[in-house]
Write an enzyme that holds these catalytic residues in place. Structure first.
Site, PDB file in Angstrom:
ATOM      1  CG  ASP A  46       1.024  -7.164   7.913  1.00  0.00           C
ATOM      2  OD1 ASP A  46       0.297  -6.674   8.707  1.00  0.00           O
ATOM      3  OD2 ASP A  46       1.466  -6.607   7.196  1.00  0.00           O
TER       4      ASP A  46
ATOM      5  CD  GLN B 174      -1.855  -8.689   4.270  1.00  0.00           C
ATOM      6  OE1 GLN B 174      -2.461  -7.896   4.417  1.00  0.00           O
ATOM      7  NE2 GLN B 174      -0.651  -8.368   3.865  1.00  0.00           N
TER       8      GLN B 174
ATOM      9  CG  HIS C 115       8.579  -0.096   5.915  1.00  0.00           C
ATOM     10  ND1 HIS C 115       9.163  -1.419   6.080  1.00  0.00           N
ATOM     11  CD2 HIS C 115       7.291   0.249   6.405  1.00  0.00           C
ATOM     12  CE1 HIS C 115       8.011  -1.872   6.147  1.00  0.00           C
ATOM     13  NE2 HIS C 115       6.814  -1.135   6.371  1.00  0.00           N
TER      14      HIS C 115
ATOM     15  N   GLY D   6      11.406  -2.922   5.115  1.00  0.00           N
ATOM     16  CA  GLY D   6      10.539  -4.162   4.818  1.00  0.00           C
ATOM     17  C   GLY D   6      10.293  -4.506   3.589  1.00  0.00           C
ATOM     18  CG  HIS D   7       7.028  -2.044   1.787  1.00  0.00           C
ATOM     19  ND1 HIS D   7       6.988  -0.982   2.870  1.00  0.00           N
ATOM     20  CD2 HIS D   7       5.758  -3.052   2.078  1.00  0.00           C
ATOM     21  CE1 HIS D   7       5.902  -0.773   3.117  1.00  0.00           C
ATOM     22  NE2 HIS D   7       5.182  -1.984   2.839  1.00  0.00           N
TER      23      HIS D   7
ATOM     24  CB  SER E 261       4.552  -0.790  10.652  1.00  0.00           C
ATOM     25  OG  SER E 261       3.454  -0.386  10.526  1.00  0.00           O
ATOM     26  CB  SER E 262       3.369   2.315   6.321  1.00  0.00           C
ATOM     27  OG  SER E 262       3.875   1.253   5.519  1.00  0.00           O
TER      28      SER E 262
ATOM     29  CB  ALA F 278       3.565   4.496   3.299  1.00  0.00           C
TER      30      ALA F 278
ATOM     31  CG  MET G 151      -1.746  -1.075   1.133  1.00  0.00           C
ATOM     32  SD  MET G 151      -3.327  -0.979   2.013  1.00  0.00           S
ATOM     33  CE  MET G 151      -2.724  -0.784   3.933  1.00  0.00           C
TER      34      MET G 151
END
Ligand code: PAF
Length: 282
Positions: A150, A153, A34, A36-37, A185-186, A32, A30
């Site tokens: 998550d 998820q 960081h 992690g992404h 986390s965003s 934003a 989504m």
């Protein structure tokens, strides 16, 4: 790096790449972004030929009193970060692309969506499952990469892929943490400095869980109580849940005789944070 907003242009480009024999790795986000992404993109690059990232703040996974309106939207800097980490394609659809007028088809999420986030955020996993399924249609990837922060998820998406015979491998990637332990986390950007310090309660509580396992504790309830004490010390403002669950079913575990996962959701001010860790007996 290509940036496309059209679902059909994206589909046909992926179709062409698949015809050339390329393996496609998909990282739905989504925005934003960081570290992690970016670690998911890195993994996609290592394991597949084409790393594709989607950026879409999905309205259907937010409840009416949640942070959809204020969710951080940082498209320009997201694109710059993706460019510099070697992403190949970014799909940035509009709301209209994903939910055209009259859209009324949704995925009924699997049973693993029922508790925890599913209970506290009614409709959340219906929105997640629906958008992820739609992204899988537009970008028929060989592997989908999701962050294990998550945890539920990932379990929901895995179960959906299994139940609907989706021809995609779901890969869960380790949570990336700040040096002091806070899971990236965003939503961390909502925290003031003092809230940021209190947010460490989540990772400290999970560490306490592992410590108890190391000491031979086999009671899920004892670990849950200890995690709650740690969260209260932080202090967090409220605890949505702190539990010890089975890694696949996410059912609470009373007597621990194998790997289990500690899952936590807590609020600090208006910010809701989640974290988890697998507890392993040494
Ligand atoms: O984890 C997220 O950022 C979102 O839930 C996802 C998987 C991109 C679906 O909107």
């Amino acid at each position: 790096m290509k940036v496309l907003a059209s679902a059909s242009d994206t589909y046909w480009l992926i179709d062409q790449l698949r015809t050339q024999g390329k393996r496609i790795g998909l990282v739905p986000t989504m925005g934003a972004l960081h570290q992690g992404h970016l670690s998911l993109v890195q993994r996609a690059k290592e394991q597949t030929d084409v790393a594709v990232v989607t950026i879409f703040v999905n309205p259907t996974q937010f409840g009416p009193n949640e942070d959809f309106q204020k969710y951080p939207r940082t498209l320009q800097s997201d694109i710059e970060q993706l460019e510099s980490c070697g992403c190949d394609l970014v799909f940035t659809p509009t709301n209209q692309q994903m939910y055209p007028l009259g859209h009324s088809t949704f995925i009924e999420p699997p049973s693993v969506a029922k508790d925890w986030e599913g209970k506290i955020r009614p409709g959340h996993f219906r929105g997640v499952a629906t958008i992820v399924m739609k992204l899988f249609q537009i970008i028929p990837a060989h592997v989908g990469y999701f962050g294990r922060k998550d945890y539920q998820q990932v379990a929901v998406i895995r179960a959906m892929a299994r139940d609907l015979n989706l021809p995609i491998l779901i890969q869960a990637c380790e949570t990336i943490r700040e040096t002091d332990g806070l899971a990236m986390s965003s939503r961390n950007r909502y925290l003031s400095p003092s809230q940021r310090a209190r947010a460490l309660g989540l990772s400290k509580a999970l560490k306490m869980g592992q410590t108890l396992i190391d000491q031979g504790c086999t009671s899920g309830q004892t670990i849950e109580d200890a995690m709650r004490i740690e969260l209260t010390k932080a202090p967090v403002d409220s605890i949505d849940y702190a539990a010890v669950v089975h890694p696949d079913t996410l059912e609470p575990v009373e007597s621990i005789d194998g790997p289990v996962v500690g899952i936590i959701a807590a609020r600090i001010g208006n910010t809701r944070l989640i974290d988890n860790a697998t507890f392993i007996r040494g």
